[in-house]
Design a protein around this motif. Structure first.
Motif, PDB file in Angstrom:
ATOM      1  N   ALA A 295      -1.287   0.771  13.231  1.00 22.07           N
ATOM      2  CA  ALA A 295      -1.141   1.565  12.012  1.00 22.07           C
ATOM      3  C   ALA A 295       0.190   2.309  12.054  1.00 22.07           C
ATOM      4  CB  ALA A 295      -2.289   2.566  11.891  1.00 22.07           C
ATOM      5  N   PRO A 296       0.867   2.443  10.921  1.00 23.08           N
ATOM      6  CA  PRO A 296       2.162   3.138  10.898  1.00 23.08           C
ATOM      7  C   PRO A 296       2.000   4.637  11.113  1.00 23.08           C
ATOM      8  CG  PRO A 296       1.462   2.609   8.682  1.00 23.08           C
ATOM      9  CD  PRO A 296       0.482   1.939   9.604  1.00 23.08           C
ATOM     10  N   ASP A 297       2.970   5.234  11.803  1.00 23.64           N
ATOM     11  CA  ASP A 297       2.947   6.679  11.985  1.00 23.64           C
ATOM     12  C   ASP A 297       3.433   7.362  10.708  1.00 23.64           C
ATOM     13  OD1 ASP A 297       5.720   6.409  11.974  1.00 23.64           O
ATOM     14  OD2 ASP A 297       5.884   6.548  14.152  1.00 23.64           O
ATOM     15  N   ALA A 298       3.426   8.697  10.714  1.00 18.24           N
ATOM     16  CA  ALA A 298       3.774   9.448   9.499  1.00 18.24           C
ATOM     17  C   ALA A 298       5.193   9.147   9.037  1.00 18.24           C
ATOM     18  CB  ALA A 298       3.604  10.945   9.749  1.00 18.24           C
ATOM     19  N   HIS A 299       6.131   9.032   9.983  1.00 19.44           N
ATOM     20  CA  HIS A 299       7.523   8.746   9.617  1.00 19.44           C
ATOM     21  C   HIS A 299       7.625   7.386   8.936  1.00 19.44           C
ATOM     22  CE1 HIS A 299      11.881   8.574   9.853  1.00 19.44           C
ATOM     23  NE2 HIS A 299      11.783   7.400  10.436  1.00 19.44           N
ATOM     24  N   THR A 300       6.938   6.388   9.479  1.00 19.32           N
ATOM     25  CA  THR A 300       6.969   5.052   8.904  1.00 19.32           C
ATOM     26  C   THR A 300       6.338   5.049   7.517  1.00 19.32           C
ATOM     27  OG1 THR A 300       6.894   4.028  11.096  1.00 19.32           O
ATOM     28  CG2 THR A 300       6.238   2.654   9.229  1.00 19.32           C
ATOM     29  N   GLN A 301       5.263   5.798   7.337  1.00 22.34           N
ATOM     30  CA  GLN A 301       4.630   5.871   6.027  1.00 22.34           C
ATOM     31  C   GLN A 301       5.593   6.430   4.987  1.00 22.34           C
ATOM     32  OE1 GLN A 301       0.590   7.463   5.812  1.00 22.34           O
ATOM     33  NE2 GLN A 301       0.356   7.125   7.998  1.00 22.34           N
ATOM     34  N   LYS A 302       6.369   7.445   5.375  1.00 21.52           N
ATOM     35  CA  LYS A 302       7.333   8.016   4.443  1.00 21.52           C
ATOM     36  C   LYS A 302       8.435   7.012   4.110  1.00 21.52           C
ATOM     37  CE  LYS A 302       7.632  11.883   6.901  1.00 21.52           C
ATOM     38  NZ  LYS A 302       8.035  13.236   7.352  1.00 21.52           N
ATOM     39  N   ARG A 303       8.888   6.264   5.121  1.00 22.84           N
ATOM     40  CA  ARG A 303       9.891   5.234   4.862  1.00 22.84           C
ATOM     41  C   ARG A 303       9.352   4.175   3.905  1.00 22.84           C
ATOM     42  NH1 ARG A 303      12.468   2.460   9.911  1.00 22.84           N
ATOM     43  NH2 ARG A 303      13.784   1.590   8.247  1.00 22.84           N
TER      44      ARG A 303
END
Length: 231
Positions: free
Chosen positions: A9-17
């Protein structure tokens, strides 16, 4: 855009990207469905994060050579509407990894054109391109922002309207301005480059609060940004 896939699962930074890369639209170029919308006065979203290569060895387009971290990386994810996500996972042979990666590239090219993220000849041209976006964001803040009197009444619906405007207009507009200014960074002064980065952090904090629900003291809108590349 939740995804409960453990290390895949993507982390918070990846989700924002991912949210920034989608600009609020399904990344399937044949769909381009708006992911955030107003329905009967409520803000809803149909955004889902899909794996290009499956999160598990049993999933669609599985690649056993990938680590779980690689499967949850930005490069292996695409933002789709719920319908497209269902289609690509239920019929993986019709939607191979090469097609889905091509969708990402095509979406990025379209956004560059829509955002006007091209190199311009003068600072005045840059400011003229972002000025309508600045004006719209300012008007929305003035009319719907958390400072208005109605915001003090939890039953007024003001908070929901503000969040809806933030997701559907202010944050997308802000990403457009960042794209334009990043493309024309060579025209900015040293102080303007600092202001640009301050604005970037401001947008990041807005996303953290309104999309991820992270409650924190966010950075304020840098007042000098309203005049960036004005003359």
């Amino acid at each position: 855009m939740a995804c409960s896939r453990g290390a895949a699962a993507p982390d918070a930074h990846t989700q924002k990207r991912l949210f920034a890369a989608s600009a609020g639209y399904c990344q399937n170029p044949g769909c381009a469905q708006l992911l955030f919308s107003d329905e009967a006065g409520k803000s809803i979203h149909i955004a889902e994060m899909a794996h290009v290569y499956a999160a598990s060895d049993e999933g669609p387009r599985a690649n056993a050579a990938m680590t779980r971290e690689e499967r949850g990386a930005f490069e292996n994810l695409i933002v789709l509407c719920s319908n497209c996500h269902t289609r690509v996972d239920k019929a993986p042979d019709a939607f191979p990894d090469s097609m889905m990666l091509g969708w990402r590239r095509e979406h990025a090219r379209k956004l560059e054109a829509v955002f006007g993220a091209v190199r311009l000849e003068s600072r005045r041209d840059v400011h003229a391109l972002i000025e309508p976006l600045l004006t719209e964001n300012r008007a929305i803040f003035t009319q719907y922002g958390p400072h208005i009197e109605a915001a003090l009444n939890p039953e007024s619906g003001a908070a929901e309207r503000w969040k809806r405007k933030m997701l559907t207009r202010i944050i997308p507009n802000s990403h457009k301005m960042l794209a334009i200014l990043d493309m024309n960074r060579h025209l900015a002064s040293s102080s303007e480059k600092i202001t640009l980065e301050q604005f970037r952090q401001h947008v990041d904090d807005l996303q953290a609060f309104h999309i991820e629900g992270i409650h924190q003291d966010g950075s304020r809108f840098p007042v000098d940004f309203a005049r960036i590349m004005e003359n």
